[in-house]
Structure formats: C-alpha cells, structure tokens
Design a protein around this motif. Structure first.
Motif, short mmCIF file in Angstrom:
data_model
loop_
_atom_site.label_atom_id
_atom_site.label_comp_id
_atom_site.label_asym_id
_atom_site.label_seq_id
_atom_site.Cartn_x
_atom_site.Cartn_y
_atom_site.Cartn_z
N PHE A 182 42.57 63.75 40.06
CA PHE A 182 42.20 62.96 39.40
C PHE A 182 43.46 61.90 38.80
CE2 PHE A 182 38.73 65.90 38.82
CZ PHE A 182 37.57 65.18 38.71
N VAL A 183 43.17 60.79 38.67
CA VAL A 183 44.30 59.87 38.17
C VAL A 183 44.47 60.06 36.73
CG1 VAL A 183 43.63 57.88 39.81
CG2 VAL A 183 42.55 57.85 37.52
N LEU A 184 45.86 59.56 36.32
CA LEU A 184 46.11 60.15 34.97
C LEU A 184 45.35 60.00 33.82
CD1 LEU A 184 48.29 61.67 33.41
CD2 LEU A 184 49.66 59.22 33.17
N LYS A 185 44.71 58.67 33.85
CA LYS A 185 43.89 58.33 32.75
C LYS A 185 42.56 59.16 32.62
CE LYS A 185 41.83 54.59 30.26
NZ LYS A 185 41.82 53.02 30.21
N GLU A 186 41.98 59.45 33.79
CA GLU A 186 40.86 60.38 33.98
C GLU A 186 41.13 61.70 33.44
OE1 GLU A 186 36.60 61.12 34.77
OE2 GLU A 186 37.81 59.23 34.43
N ALA A 187 42.40 62.23 34.13
CA ALA A 187 42.81 63.59 33.66
C ALA A 187 43.00 63.79 32.12
CB ALA A 187 43.97 63.85 34.32
N ILE A 188 43.32 62.80 31.36
CA ILE A 188 43.49 62.88 30.00
C ILE A 188 42.20 62.87 29.29
CG2 ILE A 188 44.28 61.45 28.09
CD1 ILE A 188 46.73 60.79 29.76
N LEU A 189 41.18 61.79 29.93
CA LEU A 189 39.96 62.16 29.39
C LEU A 189 39.49 63.54 29.51
CD1 LEU A 189 38.73 58.60 30.21
CD2 LEU A 189 39.10 59.69 28.04
N ARG A 190 39.49 63.96 30.96
CA ARG A 190 38.88 65.39 30.98
C ARG A 190 39.57 66.38 30.16
NH1 ARG A 190 36.16 66.13 35.73
NH2 ARG A 190 37.08 68.16 36.22
N GLY A 191 40.85 66.22 29.95
CA GLY A 191 41.42 67.16 28.89
C GLY A 191 40.99 67.07 27.47
N SER A 192 40.69 65.90 27.27
CA SER A 192 39.88 65.39 25.76
C SER A 192 38.72 66.04 25.85
CB SER A 192 39.90 64.01 25.60
OG SER A 192 41.08 63.56 25.42
N ALA A 193 37.88 66.10 26.75
CA ALA A 193 36.55 67.00 26.94
C ALA A 193 36.48 68.16 26.81
CB ALA A 193 35.85 66.35 28.45
N CYS A 194 37.59 68.92 27.22
CA CYS A 194 37.89 70.31 27.11
C CYS A 194 38.23 70.60 25.89
CB CYS A 194 39.27 70.70 28.25
SG CYS A 194 38.59 70.84 29.85
N ALA A 195 39.03 69.84 24.95
CA ALA A 195 39.17 69.87 23.72
C ALA A 195 37.94 69.87 22.87
CB ALA A 195 40.08 68.88 23.14
N SER A 196 37.11 68.90 23.08
CA SER A 196 35.75 68.81 22.47
C SER A 196 34.81 70.20 22.58
CB SER A 196 35.18 67.52 22.83
OG SER A 196 35.83 66.47 22.26
N ILE A 197 35.07 70.51 23.77
CA ILE A 197 34.05 71.74 24.20
C ILE A 197 34.55 73.17 23.12
CG2 ILE A 197 33.79 73.44 26.03
CD1 ILE A 197 33.91 71.09 28.19
N VAL A 198 35.91 73.10 23.03
CA VAL A 198 36.55 74.22 22.51
C VAL A 198 35.95 74.24 20.88
CG1 VAL A 198 38.49 75.54 21.79
CG2 VAL A 198 37.98 75.01 23.97
N VAL A 199 36.26 73.20 20.44
CA VAL A 199 36.01 73.01 18.96
C VAL A 199 34.49 73.11 18.50
CG1 VAL A 199 38.10 71.67 18.69
CG2 VAL A 199 36.00 70.42 18.74
N ALA A 200 33.76 73.03 19.59
CA ALA A 200 32.24 73.24 19.18
C ALA A 200 31.75 74.40 19.35
CB ALA A 200 31.61 72.14 20.13
#
Length: 328
Positions: free
Chosen positions: A279-297
């Motif tokens: 994944f390009v860098l911007k998309e990879a960062i968004l996917r990392g953000s999605a992972c963060a959201s999954i964990v806090v929920a």
C-alpha cells in the motif's frame, strides 16, 4: 531505503513484554468480579500485531524467571513472535503488570514497574542478535528509561546501523518509568536523532522540543536533518506525515471506544504490515489508524489487535476516515 526495508515484513523489536489485567467492557475496577488477562507491553504488542497481520517479528527483552514471565513467553509464541532472544532473569526482578478499566470516561490504568525485568536487558543480549536477518528494527521509548536497558538499546542501534538496518522509533513517553522529565527529554531526543522513522503524538514531540507549541517544528526539524519519515499524531485530529518530499494529513476512523490502551502499538503494526503489503504510504497510515480504532473498541491490547480478515471487514463496513481540518 526505509520503505524498501519495511517491505521485507520481518522486524526485530527491542523492548518489553508484560501482563495485562483488564475489566469487562464498561466495568470499573471497584465493580469488577472477574478480569481478563492478556499480553501487554508496547514492544510485545507491536510484535504480536505484526504477526497477526501476516508479518514476522522477533522480540529482544528480558522476562522474569517465574510464572508471569512464562505466561508472557507463551503468549508471544501464541501470536507467532520469535522468542529466541527473550531471556529470563532471576532474583527480585519482575515483569511489568498493568491493571486497567475498559472504560473511557475517568479511565484508570495502574502500572506496576518496580524492579522491572525488561530493564535488565544488557549489551550481551543485543549483541547476540543477527540484525542482518531483518528488514528493520523497531523500539519504543520506555526501553530507554533505565539502565542497563538504555545502553543496550543504543548498542542495538549501533549494531543495526552497521548492517544498514533502518531504525523505527515510537516515542511512547511514559513519565512513571523515568527518573525525571529532564533525563527523559535528553535521552528520547538523542534516540530520535538516530532514527530513520519516528512516530509520536503532539505532546511527545512538544516534550522533546521543550515546548508543546514547538512539537510540530521539532518533527519537521527531524526530517530536515536525520529522519526519512516522521508521523506526528494528534489524537482525534488525525496525523501529519512528514517526509523529505513534503507532508500530508490523515484523519481517523471514529468508533465507540472502550479504552485508550493499545492504540499506538496497533497503529504501528498496521502501518508496518500495510507498507509491506504494497500500500502507498498514505493508505498504509490510514490502515494503521483503522487498526488503532479496532483495538480501542475492544477489551485488552494484544488480544484485541486485528488480523487481516478483521481489518478488511472493518474497512469495508466503516464509512471512512474523518477529514483533517486543523491548521498550523
């Protein structure tokens, strides 16, 4: 060089493993009749998250020579983390223990770190690692908070750089681990200056700069001098990614959070494996953000981190990230 190295999807992670106790969803400590248990510690969480998302990770640390240390090693193996360089230490040293509530408002997180086993990692531990086997070295700031772990990690940096291994640093400033704020600012700044990639939040960069309002300036300065990539996180306001070619902003994936724990570790795991997956860098960062959201929920840290199926399902069902409007 940095992104190409990450693309190998094989990481050596230097830092702590611990045990987490946590309440059920919405339950405060005084009302708990039972607790969940899981692997914790920033470095261990990052390694577990990487493995759950299809990457490879090996942890370098010390654990207590007791049942809690055995639990941590067993959990690392459960998630697929290589434990060849996880070394028991005897005596009075103990693995860190976290007890936290699965609530957001008034969230309490108690960390027991007296005589921490991971701080006993020394230069002999890091010297035994074959750094050429890996694509990049990842560490988080707590590893620098005490000796001999601090000197050992700087030694690991030297050994990694000798074989052209990029250094990835999550600032992860935890005041309770440090003898003073002044020592922390000096050591964390020295560590950041050696790294190819630095991830931290606005408060952490401001702390290193000596002034919260100069945090973004500090992040930009690192890219202009030593780093290839800096990610400046701003909580609900998203993140600014700074590279030598410019910078861009990304939002977050809003969720109904249960607790704040584990978000940064999951972000790092998702970011690393998404870059490796092409994944390009911007998309990879968004996917990392999605992972963060999954964990806090969800309750727990390592147990809450997604695998690829969970991540793709979340991205397919979520309406998308917020748009970043904050100005600087």
């Amino acid at each position: 060089m940095l992104l190409e190295a990450i693309a190998r999807n094989n990481f050596v992670v230097v830092g702590r493993a611990g045990i987490d106790f946590f309440t059920d969803a919405g339950v405060r400590a005084e009302d708990a009749e039972r607790l969940g248990v899981g692997l914790g510690g920033s470095a261990a969480n990052i390694g577990a998250g990487i493995c759950k998302l299809g990457g490879k990770a090996a942890l370098v640390t010390r654990v207590s020579d007791d049942s809690v240390g055995s639990y941590c090693v067993g959990q690392l193996k459960h998630y697929g983390v290589d434990t060849e360089h996880v070394t028991p230490v005897g005596g009075e040293y103990r693995n860190s223990l976290a007890f936290y509530e699965s609530v957001v408002e008034g969230h309490r997180n108690v960390i027991y770190r007296n005589g921490a086993a991971d701080f006993q990692m020394d230069e002999h531990d890091v010297a035994r690692v074959d750094y050429g086997k890996y694509g990049a070295l990842i560490t988080a700031g707590t590893v620098f908070a005490a000796e001999p772990s601090r000197s050992a990690t700087f030694k690991a940096f030297d050994l990694a750089k000798a074989v052209n291994l990029p250094l990835i640093f999550d600032v992860d400033y935890r005041p309770y681990s440090w003898p003073s704020a002044e020592v922390a600012a000096d050591v964390l700044s020295r560590a950041a200056a050696q790294c190819d990639m630095i991830v931290g939040n606005d408060e952490e960069f401001g702390f290193m700069a000596g002034d919260y309002d100069k945090g973004l300036e500090k992040a930009r300065e690192l890219v202009s001098t030593t780093a290839e990539l800096v990610i400046y996180k701003m909580g609900e306001a998203g993140a600014i990614t700074i590279t030598r070619d410019g910078e861009f902003r990304t939002g977050i994936y809003p969720v109904e959070a249960l607790k704040p724990n584990g978000a940064g570790d999951s972000f790092m795991s998702g970011l690393m494996t998404s870059i490796a997956d092409g994944f390009v860098l911007k998309e990879a960062i968004l996917r990392g953000s999605a992972c963060a959201s999954i964990v806090v929920a969800k309750p727990g840290c390592a147990p809450a981190m997604p695998d690829k199926t969970e991540l793709e399902a979340f991205l397919a069902s979520h309406p998308g990230p917020t748009q970043e409007h904050r100005t600087f």
